[in-house]
Design a protein around this motif. Structure first.
Motif, PDB file in Angstrom:
ATOM      1  N   VAL A  86       0.836  -1.193   0.000  1.00 45.91           N
ATOM      2  CA  VAL A  86       0.000   0.000   0.000  1.00 45.91           C
ATOM      3  C   VAL A  86       0.874   1.247   0.000  1.00 45.91           C
ATOM      4  CG1 VAL A  86      -1.772   1.284   1.249  1.00 45.91           C
ATOM      5  CG2 VAL A  86      -1.896  -1.201   1.141  1.00 45.91           C
ATOM      6  N   CYS A  87       1.827   1.330   0.947  1.00 45.18           N
ATOM      7  CA  CYS A  87       2.679   2.528   1.030  1.00 45.18           C
ATOM      8  C   CYS A  87       4.029   2.336   0.336  1.00 45.18           C
ATOM      9  CB  CYS A  87       2.900   2.915   2.491  1.00 45.18           C
ATOM     10  SG  CYS A  87       3.968   1.774   3.406  1.00 45.18           S
ATOM     11  N   LEU A  88       4.350   1.102  -0.046  1.00 42.46           N
ATOM     12  CA  LEU A  88       5.593   0.747  -0.738  1.00 42.46           C
ATOM     13  C   LEU A  88       6.839   0.914   0.126  1.00 42.46           C
ATOM     14  CD1 LEU A  88       4.818   2.250  -4.252  1.00 42.46           C
ATOM     15  CD2 LEU A  88       4.410  -0.074  -3.434  1.00 42.46           C
ATOM     16  N   ASP A  89       6.671   1.003   1.447  1.00 40.31           N
ATOM     17  CA  ASP A  89       7.798   1.110   2.365  1.00 40.31           C
ATOM     18  C   ASP A  89       8.076  -0.272   2.949  1.00 40.31           C
ATOM     19  OD1 ASP A  89       9.812   2.330   3.747  1.00 40.31           O
ATOM     20  OD2 ASP A  89       8.520   3.292   5.235  1.00 40.31           O
ATOM     21  N   CYS A 111      -1.857   1.015   7.071  1.00 42.74           N
ATOM     22  CA  CYS A 111      -2.003   1.099   5.609  1.00 42.74           C
ATOM     23  C   CYS A 111      -3.156   0.236   5.120  1.00 42.74           C
ATOM     24  CB  CYS A 111      -0.712   0.659   4.924  1.00 42.74           C
ATOM     25  SG  CYS A 111       0.709   1.710   5.255  1.00 42.74           S
ATOM     26  N   ILE A 112      -3.203  -1.020   5.563  1.00 41.21           N
ATOM     27  CA  ILE A 112      -4.253  -1.913   5.079  1.00 41.21           C
ATOM     28  C   ILE A 112      -5.602  -1.516   5.658  1.00 41.21           C
ATOM     29  CG2 ILE A 112      -3.988  -3.740   6.810  1.00 41.21           C
ATOM     30  CD1 ILE A 112      -4.642  -4.194   3.025  1.00 41.21           C
ATOM     31  N   ASP A 113      -5.613  -0.966   6.875  1.00 43.93           N
ATOM     32  CA  ASP A 113      -6.884  -0.499   7.450  1.00 43.93           C
ATOM     33  C   ASP A 113      -7.468   0.623   6.594  1.00 43.93           C
ATOM     34  OD1 ASP A 113      -6.346  -2.330   9.425  1.00 43.93           O
ATOM     35  OD2 ASP A 113      -6.132  -0.862  11.036  1.00 43.93           O
ATOM     36  N   ALA A 114      -6.623   1.566   6.178  1.00 42.80           N
ATOM     37  CA  ALA A 114      -7.092   2.663   5.325  1.00 42.80           C
ATOM     38  C   ALA A 114      -7.595   2.121   3.989  1.00 42.80           C
ATOM     39  CB  ALA A 114      -5.973   3.674   5.110  1.00 42.80           C
ATOM     40  N   TRP A 115      -6.883   1.156   3.422  1.00 43.96           N
ATOM     41  CA  TRP A 115      -7.288   0.549   2.154  1.00 43.96           C
ATOM     42  C   TRP A 115      -8.647  -0.143   2.299  1.00 43.96           C
ATOM     43  CZ3 TRP A 115      -5.925   0.055  -2.930  1.00 43.96           C
ATOM     44  CH2 TRP A 115      -6.455  -1.020  -3.638  1.00 43.96           C
ATOM     45  N   PRO A 123      -5.025  -5.702  -1.830  1.00 47.41           N
ATOM     46  CA  PRO A 123      -4.469  -4.849  -2.884  1.00 47.41           C
ATOM     47  C   PRO A 123      -3.604  -5.603  -3.899  1.00 47.41           C
ATOM     48  CG  PRO A 123      -4.025  -3.914  -0.715  1.00 47.41           C
ATOM     49  CD  PRO A 123      -4.619  -5.264  -0.501  1.00 47.41           C
ATOM     50  N   LEU A 124      -3.020  -6.716  -3.505  1.00 45.01           N
ATOM     51  CA  LEU A 124      -2.148  -7.458  -4.419  1.00 45.01           C
ATOM     52  C   LEU A 124      -2.898  -8.465  -5.283  1.00 45.01           C
ATOM     53  CD1 LEU A 124       1.102  -8.244  -2.419  1.00 45.01           C
ATOM     54  CD2 LEU A 124       0.852  -6.878  -4.477  1.00 45.01           C
ATOM     55  N   CYS A 125      -3.631  -9.358  -4.644  1.00 40.69           N
ATOM     56  CA  CYS A 125      -4.219 -10.473  -5.395  1.00 40.69           C
ATOM     57  C   CYS A 125      -5.728 -10.368  -5.563  1.00 40.69           C
ATOM     58  CB  CYS A 125      -3.877 -11.798  -4.723  1.00 40.69           C
ATOM     59  SG  CYS A 125      -4.613 -11.987  -3.082  1.00 40.69           S
TER      60      CYS A 125
END
Length: 144
Positions: A86-89, A111-115, A123-125
């Motif tokens: 999500v954030c790429l960090d 990050c995943i909570d916001a998504w 977000p990936l699969c």
């Protein structure tokens, strides 16, 4: 004669350009008012498409909180740190992470909570994380 023709040609081109700019500005102003108005068509369409329970597009806060969260510990001898898609960090030791149960992908919890507040999939699969859809699929009532 040539000078008159040049003046007429330039004035017609300028006139057309001004008319085009005025029309574009008017359309933009009307479009902006429609999109920004309270109860705009986007909100009405979104409300009509919402499930009967009144849930928004993403998962509920309770469903997100039910996902497992833990403090990340980097495995010994592992190469690089995994990256949050999500954030790429990179995920660092001691950070709170969530591993999605449907697919096992790992993300920073924030990050995943916001998504997931606006999506129901990984977000990936794109594995579906919606509890309602998972129950329907498990009982054989899912849509194909």
């Amino acid at each position: 004669m040539v000078a008159v023709f040049c003046v007429v040609a330039v004035s017609v081109v300028v006139w057309k350009a001004c008319a085009f700019v005025a029309m574009a500005a008017a359309l933009l102003a009307v479009g902006w008012r429609v999109l920004a108005a309270p109860g705009s068509w986007r909100r009405r369409v979104g409300a009509a498409a919402t499930p009967a329970g009144g849930a928004e597009c993403g998962l509920s806060a309770a469903a997100i909180d039910a996902l497992p969260a833990s403090e990340y510990e980097r495995p010994l001898g592992s190469g690089g740190a995994p990256a949050c898609s999500v954030c790429l960090d990179d995920v660092r030791g001691g950070e709170t992470v969530r591993r999605l149960p449907a697919c096992g992908h790992l993300y920073h919890a924030a990050c995943i909570d916001a998504w997931l507040r606006s999506h129901t999939t990984c977000p990936l699969c794109r594995s579906d994380l919606s509890p309602r859809r998972r129950r329907a699929t498990a009982t054989g009532r899912g849509h194909s």
